[in-house]
Enzyme design. Structure first.
Site, PDB file in Angstrom:
ATOM      1  N   ASP A 109      -8.177  -5.858  11.350  1.00 29.77           N
ATOM      2  CA  ASP A 109      -7.134  -6.383  10.694  1.00 29.77           C
ATOM      3  C   ASP A 109      -7.728  -7.839  10.548  1.00 29.77           C
ATOM      4  OD1 ASP A 109      -4.732  -7.625   9.712  1.00 29.77           O
ATOM      5  OD2 ASP A 109      -3.672  -5.996  10.678  1.00 29.77           O
ATOM      6  N   LYS A 113      -2.682 -15.276   8.720  1.00 32.42           N
ATOM      7  CA  LYS A 113      -1.951 -16.202   9.194  1.00 32.42           C
ATOM      8  C   LYS A 113      -2.396 -16.998  10.544  1.00 32.42           C
ATOM      9  CE  LYS A 113       2.159 -14.343   6.752  1.00 32.42           C
ATOM     10  NZ  LYS A 113       3.481 -13.959   7.008  1.00 32.42           N
ATOM     11  N   GLY A 184     -14.223   4.422   5.810  1.00 36.11           N
ATOM     12  CA  GLY A 184     -13.388   4.691   4.432  1.00 36.11           C
ATOM     13  C   GLY A 184     -13.103   3.583   3.779  1.00 36.11           C
ATOM     14  N   TYR A 185     -12.681   2.235   4.535  1.00 36.69           N
ATOM     15  CA  TYR A 185     -12.602   1.070   3.787  1.00 36.69           C
ATOM     16  C   TYR A 185     -13.815   0.485   3.241  1.00 36.69           C
ATOM     17  CZ  TYR A 185      -7.861   0.077   5.822  1.00 36.69           C
ATOM     18  OH  TYR A 185      -6.537   0.039   6.121  1.00 36.69           O
TER      19      TYR A 185
END
EC number: 2.1.1.33
Length: 205
Positions: A109, A113, A184-185
């Site tokens: 991830d 921010k 998969g990504y």
């Protein structure tokens, strides 16, 4: 697409003998251990375990519903050198002792921010934890479709006294692609034309 919560996921992992049940003692790592932090559905680590029966593979994943998606393929390969641990990556230096051969960070991830910077798995706080559990000759391997996370990770490693072995912005057209097993990504974004960033690093003195 968001996965539907599976309340039985952890039980399934345990039933097929993939789940590491934590006791009071830490889990021992050695120079034949490969650890993937944030393994997701486990597409890559399962293929690596099949290709390298001489090594032991541990996938660390926070969410059992996600981790359980690897069961079908792992069973098909009849893997005996692959285990899963359900826990938070921030506790990695509390969970394990000893030192492993490789740590993989795959499509983590990016937490874009600024206020979430410390959650990125290549933040200096995490790099210090990896330093404790990676062998002196071990390698930290990173790949991501996110350019911002790649740049952040490269800077973070350099500023935290890690030695960059190699890095680039197009893994699939590099010399490393021959031995690259995709997540998969990775398949998803490369099919859309996105180049995959990579970094290989070792801890400095």
């Amino acid at each position: 697409m968001r996965l539907r919560y599976d309340k039985n996921a952890e039980g399934k992992l345990e039933m097929f003998n993939y789940l590491i049940k934590q006791g009071d003692s830490k889990i021992l790592l050695d120079d034949k251990t490969v650890l993937e932090i944030g393994m997701g559905k486990g597409e890559m680590i399962v293929e690596l375990a099949k290709a390298h029966p001489e090594l032991n593979f541990i996938g660390l994943e926070k969410y059992p519903t996600v981790a359980a998606k690897c069961i079908k393929k792992a069973n098909e390969y009849n893997l005996s050198n692959f285990k899963i641990l359900i826990d938070d990556a921030f506790k990695v230096d509390e969970i394990f002792e000893g030192q492993c051969k490789v740590i993989w960070l795959t499509f983590s991830d990016p937490w874009p921010k600024a206020r979430h910077e410390k959650r990125r798995l290549t933040h200096p706080l995490f790099l210090e934890k990896y330093r404790k559990i990676l062998d002196k000759d071990g390698i930290l391997k990173f790949k991501s479709d996110n350019d911002g996370l790649y740049e952040f990770s490269l800077s973070s490693l350099q500023n935290s006294n890690w030695r960059i072995i190699d890095h680039g912005i197009d893994l699939h057209n590099s010399k490393y692609n021959e031995n690259n097993y995709q997540t998969g990504y990775e398949r998803k974004w490369s099919a859309r034309g996105k180049k995959i960033n990579y970094i290989f690093a070792q801890k400095g003195e």
